[in-house]
Design an enzyme around this catalytic site. Sequence first.
Site, PDB file in Angstrom:
ATOM      1  N   GLU A 206      10.686 -11.480  78.795  1.00 38.72           N
ATOM      2  CA  GLU A 206      10.247 -10.788  77.570  1.00 38.72           C
ATOM      3  C   GLU A 206       8.748 -10.906  77.404  1.00 38.72           C
ATOM      4  OE1 GLU A 206       9.257 -10.389  73.236  1.00 38.72           O
ATOM      5  OE2 GLU A 206       8.912 -12.070  74.579  1.00 38.72           O
ATOM      6  N   ASP A 229      14.261 -13.222  67.474  1.00 37.66           N
ATOM      7  CA  ASP A 229      13.019 -13.784  68.009  1.00 37.66           C
ATOM      8  C   ASP A 229      12.303 -14.564  66.911  1.00 37.66           C
ATOM      9  OD1 ASP A 229      10.814 -14.251  69.746  1.00 37.66           O
ATOM     10  OD2 ASP A 229      11.058 -12.284  70.649  1.00 37.66           O
ATOM     11  N   HIS A 317       2.923 -19.284  70.242  1.00 38.06           N
ATOM     12  CA  HIS A 317       2.236 -19.319  71.542  1.00 38.06           C
ATOM     13  C   HIS A 317       1.262 -20.499  71.652  1.00 38.06           C
ATOM     14  CE1 HIS A 317       3.247 -15.088  73.285  1.00 38.06           C
ATOM     15  NE2 HIS A 317       4.292 -15.697  72.744  1.00 38.06           N
TER      16      HIS A 317
HETATM   17 ZN   LIG Z   1       9.283 -14.277  71.583  1.00 34.70          ZN
END
Ligand SMILES: [Zn+2]
Length: 347
Positions: A206, A229, A317
């Site tokens: 992804e 998500d 992230h």
């Molecule tokens: Zn993700």
Amino acid sequence: MNLLKKLCETPGIAGYEERIQKVIKEELEKVTDEVKIDKLGNLIGIKKAKKLSGKPTPKKVMIAAHMDEIGFMVSFIDKEGFIRFAPVGGFDPKTLIAQRVVVHGTKDIGGVIGTKPIHILSEEERKKLPKIKDLFIDVGMKKEKVSKIVRPGDFVTLDRNFMELDNKIITAKALDDRAGVYVMIEALKRIKDCYVDIYAVATVQEEVGLRGATVSSFSVEPDIGIALDVTIASDIPGTKEEEVATSLDGGTAISLMDSHTISNKKLVDFLRKIAEENKIKYQTDILLGGGTDAGAIQRNKSGVPVCTLSIPTRYVHSVVEMCHKEDIENSIKLMCKFLENAHKGEF
Ligand SMILES: [Zn+2]
């Protein structure tokens, strides 16, 4: 939370998902009738609908939660034994300096992303933002020894343990999107009567462009698609009130739009109604940067109504991603109730 801890701590970057795939496969096998693996490595768990008289063909609902995490690929080992690497997915380079990593060679070895100490940085160097191409991994070995364990193409993950704060908050690496995988598995565990065929897909790749969801939705041919998500929780210092996408402990997030998808309006309204009827705390989410597997499912064949259900997450992230347990719980509840009622919806 033991399962979520295991999911977050198991390595598996985009394209190298074998280890995390094994963990998720075992879990999906417990909650579905059949689990298939396609050629890219997507896990497709199928749970068949209960028969409903008068409606011979149940709808197919695809849930997609991606199993890959962002990481690196070894690109070069220099003559001193320092490892250079290419990004696989979008880390912010300034969050990488001085982090511990695991290099997955013939065996897993530890390392650090090294940097010049501040004492010897020039004025110019102090102002500069780091670039990934200038970073290096130091595994504390000379080239001869490193080269016996590590080769270009081996993958690297960030090394970070799962931790709970104040009994309510989780901070870990790879909550994006192991939190989504966890919600998918837990929702399937709790589901009672269900009159749609569920295709619970743990997708690969992804983070590098929704590649796993593209091929798995082609084989599943869903009537409805829901991506699970994480989304940006921007309730942190420096964000204006009107710019906060979602907040921690604000409930599960129903996505209205992101940069890949405008969610199907009927599906959004249906999810809101289910949440309200069942007193499940939710918020809505508009994200101008980034997308989810819903973007790939929507474009499948002649088109699929889709929406993303997200877990609000701070510091996405980075290795200190942060979620609230209540938001995870509300996401599980809404996913479960949606599946139990999906046969009633017209999308
Ligand atoms: Zn993700």
